[in-house]
Design an enzyme around this catalytic site. Structure first.
Site, short mmCIF file in Angstrom:
data_model
loop_
_atom_site.label_atom_id
_atom_site.label_comp_id
_atom_site.label_asym_id
_atom_site.label_seq_id
_atom_site.Cartn_x
_atom_site.Cartn_y
_atom_site.Cartn_z
CG ASP A 140 0.77 12.14 -1.36
OD1 ASP A 140 0.06 11.15 -1.00
OD2 ASP A 140 1.28 13.08 -0.20
CG ASP B 202 -2.27 7.92 0.35
OD1 ASP B 202 -1.29 7.55 0.97
OD2 ASP B 202 -3.10 8.73 0.79
CD GLU B 203 2.80 9.12 1.83
OE1 GLU B 203 3.86 10.15 1.34
OE2 GLU B 203 2.35 9.31 2.78
#
Length: 413
Positions: free
Chosen positions: A28, A118-119
């Site tokens: 993350d 983003d993860e």
């Protein structure tokens, strides 16, 4: 590559047993938008940064330390952190950074499940002979993301997706946390109940009212007691998580079952025609995404956040799946009309639209007569224009001088 083995249940259906070792990674990126801004502008490094004007889209950890959160009102954020530097979002830069990070993920393991831009979850079981232990793989992953993309990333490692995600959150910022199989409950039970998936503000308040503040408290109560507090579905789900039971595999190639978009409106009063104009813009945006992904939807969901920070949803399921903008808009406007008295009474600070029960367009049962939908010609023409000349090349008259809002980078639909 998976270490899970099926075992029969009483019903005869296979059960996915927990893997023997912690080999699921949750990676993350830290304060993604703000980190990209600090990476690209050295003057921002080490200083409180807020991305977004009217609404906080992201905040650096220097700003978060003073209480700034997303999606906080921009004015409230500046009162908490008056010396913060406010920058306008650069969505193309964030999309490019996300693409580079996911390239690192895929070079690490072929089993990558993207959760957002983003993860992601990564399954590194079976890579020991060629890549080493999961914790060694995680160390290299973090170093490669920093070296190749210039961004800090936190990684959690555990036997289950749930624990890996919690571990990455606990390790932030820019950290690494391994939860060994024999230490799962020692790690999980002291944490606040808000760490459990499915515990939002309302559920947390209900649990707190019953003296349940830690995951361990919830685990000790037992499912029957929880059922009387939360209902059978939530009780079963949260009790299983409280004992670290989460059999889900890291899956690749799964198509999402819903898509959505939203528009923050601020706390000043908006006239009904302006709210409806924003709804039109959200519908256009989601219609384009549906058709670009060759998907159709069955259910339209209107989401609202009010001036007192409470939320409400309204939904309607269509008789047949569609990607036709006008059909979706007509349904959305009906939902908005039913919610108008509530909006007038409580004020509206955010409006969102979601399309759910998605299906592949080529898998939909055709209905008689088999005539082509001539009205779709307009959708196709507008889609082509926006693809060639940008999303703002053609817009509704009602959105002139109002804009369509920010288009957040997304994983493929």
């Amino acid at each position: 590559m998976s270490e899970t083995t099926p075992a029969p249940t009483r019903s005869g259906r296979p059960r996915i047993e927990a893997r023997a070792e912690a080999s699921i990674l949750h990676a993350d990126l830290d304060s993604f938008y703000a980190s990209v801004e600090q990476r690209d502008d050295p003057r921002l490094r080490g200083r409180p940064v807020i991305v977004g004007g009217g609404v906080v889209l992201a905040a650096s950890y220097e700003a978060k330390a003073l209480g700034v959160r997303t999606p906080m009102n921009g004015g409230a954020a500046l009162r908490l952190c008056p010396h913060a530097i406010v920058v306008q979002p650069r969505m193309s830069a964030y999309a490019e950074a996300s693409k580079a990070v996911f390239e690192v993920f895929r070079n690490t393991t072929p089993i990558v499940e993207g959760i957002s831009i983003d993860e992601a979850f990564l399954d590194v079981s079976g890579l020991r002979r060629i890549a080493g232990e999961p914790i060694d793989i995680a160390h290299r992953l973090r170093a490669e993301v920093l070296e190749q993309v210039g961004l800090p990333i936190s990684v959690g490692i555990a036997r289950t997706k749930f624990l890996a995600k919690v571990a990455s959150a606990v390790s932030k910022p820019d950290g690494l946390r391994l939860v060994p199989p024999d230490g799962e409950l020692d790690f999980l039970h002291p944490l606040p109940v808000e760490r459990l998936w499915g515990v939002g503000e309302v559920t947390a308040r209900t649990l707190h009212d019953h003296g349940i503040t830690r995951v361990g408290h919830l685990a000790e109560l037992g499912e029957p007691v929880l059922r009387s507090i939360l209902g059978p579905g939530a009780a079963r789900h949260l009790f299983a998580l409280s004992w670290a039971r989460d059999p889900r595999r890291v899956e690749t190639g799964r198509r999402r079952r819903s898509i959505g978009a939203q528009r923050a409106l601020g706390r000043h009063l908006r006239p009904p025609d302006e709210i409806e104009a924003y709804l039109h813009g959200l519908t256009d945006r989601l219609g384009r995404r549906l058709r670009a992904a060759d998907r159709v939807c069955r259910t339209v969901v209107l989401r609202m956040r009010f001036d007192d920070f409470t939320r409400a949803t309204r939904s309607h399921t269509l008789p047949e799946a569609t990607d036709h903008t006008e059909t979706i808009l007509r349904t959305a406007r009906t939902l908005l009309a039913t919610a108008t008295p509530m909006i007038q009474e409580r004020g509206l600070t955010l409006i969102g639209l979601a399309l759910t029960n998605l299906e592949d367009a080529d898998a939909v049962q055709l209905t008689l007569p088999f005539d082509p939908h001539a009205t779709n010609t307009l959708d196709s023409t507008l889609d082509n224009l926006r693809q060639r000349f940008g999303s703002t090349a053609v817009t509704r008259a009602a959105l002139i001088n109002r804009g369509e809002g920010i288009s957040v980078p997304l994983l493929p639909d």
